[in-house]
Design a protein around this motif. Sequence first.
Motif, PDB file in Angstrom:
ATOM      1  N   PHE A   1      41.479  46.639  32.550  1.00  0.00           N
ATOM      2  CA  PHE A   1      41.820  47.975  33.044  1.00  0.00           C
ATOM      3  C   PHE A   1      40.554  48.826  33.156  1.00  0.00           C
ATOM      4  N   LYS A   2      39.729  48.773  32.103  1.00  0.00           N
ATOM      5  CA  LYS A   2      38.478  49.550  32.095  1.00  0.00           C
ATOM      6  C   LYS A   2      37.516  49.056  33.180  1.00  0.00           C
ATOM      7  N   ALA A   3      37.391  47.739  33.309  1.00  0.00           N
ATOM      8  CA  ALA A   3      36.444  47.159  34.274  1.00  0.00           C
ATOM      9  C   ALA A   3      36.844  47.447  35.725  1.00  0.00           C
TER      10      ALA A   3
ATOM     11  N   VAL B   1      51.377  40.094  42.569  1.00  0.00           N
ATOM     12  CA  VAL B   1      50.642  39.657  41.383  1.00  0.00           C
ATOM     13  C   VAL B   1      49.272  39.125  41.798  1.00  0.00           C
ATOM     14  N   VAL B   2      48.208  39.706  41.212  1.00  0.00           N
ATOM     15  CA  VAL B   2      46.842  39.351  41.586  1.00  0.00           C
ATOM     16  C   VAL B   2      46.023  39.093  40.318  1.00  0.00           C
ATOM     17  N   PRO B   3      45.380  37.919  40.207  1.00  0.00           N
ATOM     18  CA  PRO B   3      44.474  37.726  39.070  1.00  0.00           C
ATOM     19  C   PRO B   3      43.260  38.653  39.235  1.00  0.00           C
ATOM     20  N   TYR B   4      42.788  39.212  38.145  1.00  0.00           N
ATOM     21  CA  TYR B   4      41.694  40.188  38.228  1.00  0.00           C
ATOM     22  C   TYR B   4      40.452  39.611  38.890  1.00  0.00           C
ATOM     23  N   SER B   5      40.285  38.277  38.807  1.00  0.00           N
ATOM     24  CA  SER B   5      39.098  37.631  39.377  1.00  0.00           C
ATOM     25  C   SER B   5      39.063  37.716  40.908  1.00  0.00           C
ATOM     26  N   GLU B   6      40.193  38.103  41.527  1.00  0.00           N
ATOM     27  CA  GLU B   6      40.181  38.320  42.983  1.00  0.00           C
ATOM     28  C   GLU B   6      39.679  39.722  43.335  1.00  0.00           C
ATOM     29  N   LEU B   7      39.568  40.589  42.336  1.00  0.00           N
ATOM     30  CA  LEU B   7      39.153  41.977  42.584  1.00  0.00           C
ATOM     31  C   LEU B   7      37.744  42.270  42.087  1.00  0.00           C
ATOM     32  N   ILE B   8      37.380  41.663  40.971  1.00  0.00           N
ATOM     33  CA  ILE B   8      36.035  41.844  40.408  1.00  0.00           C
ATOM     34  C   ILE B   8      35.557  40.498  39.866  1.00  0.00           C
ATOM     35  N   ASP B   9      34.265  40.421  39.572  1.00  0.00           N
ATOM     36  CA  ASP B   9      33.725  39.186  38.996  1.00  0.00           C
ATOM     37  C   ASP B   9      34.329  38.942  37.623  1.00  0.00           C
ATOM     38  N   GLU B  10      34.554  37.674  37.313  1.00  0.00           N
ATOM     39  CA  GLU B  10      35.049  37.332  35.983  1.00  0.00           C
ATOM     40  C   GLU B  10      33.998  37.706  34.948  1.00  0.00           C
TER      41      GLU B  10
END
Length: 195
Positions: free
Chosen positions: A56-58, A25-34
């Motif tokens: 999903f789109k981002a 489980v990974v919060p999206y903020s670890e993959l791209i900028d919030e």
Amino acid sequence: MKLVLATSNKGKVREIKALCEDFEVVPYSELIDEFEIVEDGDDFKENALIKARAVFKALNDKDVIVLADDSGISVDILGGEPGIYSARYAGADATDKDNLYKLIDALKTKGVESSPAHYTAAIAIVTKEGEYSVHGWMYGNAINRAIGEGGFGYDPMFVPLGYDKTLGELDDETKKSISHRAKALSLAKVILQTF
């Protein structure tokens, strides 16, 4: 399997990680900028789908599975408030404590010590295969004071049915077995296991 959460709310991330131990489980903020997601849906399900679709789109990665949760508390004597506005009840930049004390004040203004209330959790899953959503509920009473340091959000003022303590006082294991989010996630897991 990597599950990307469309949230940066630390309380939600912690709770979902604990309930989805089979997944990375990974919060999206670890993959791209919030980034700001405008939640302008009319109900919890719509807002959860808005968040999941946006992340999903981002991410621009067809193999990712995005899970979003939209949840909140609805208090009967207040006509269902704060409902979908739970996270921003005391304003756009409100903290959990600001929201909690605004709701406590609203009950005091009505002159009641408690009111029937319920939590709703809508979970949306967006993948290249399609979109899915599930719900979970927890019923009880909202009280006009905060008791307990556990949990987050409105937990210190919510007493679940069948209990004499607030969610702020109950241990994590008990909460995991009765929470609206746990109920919704158990249904979401059935969907996730089909991928």
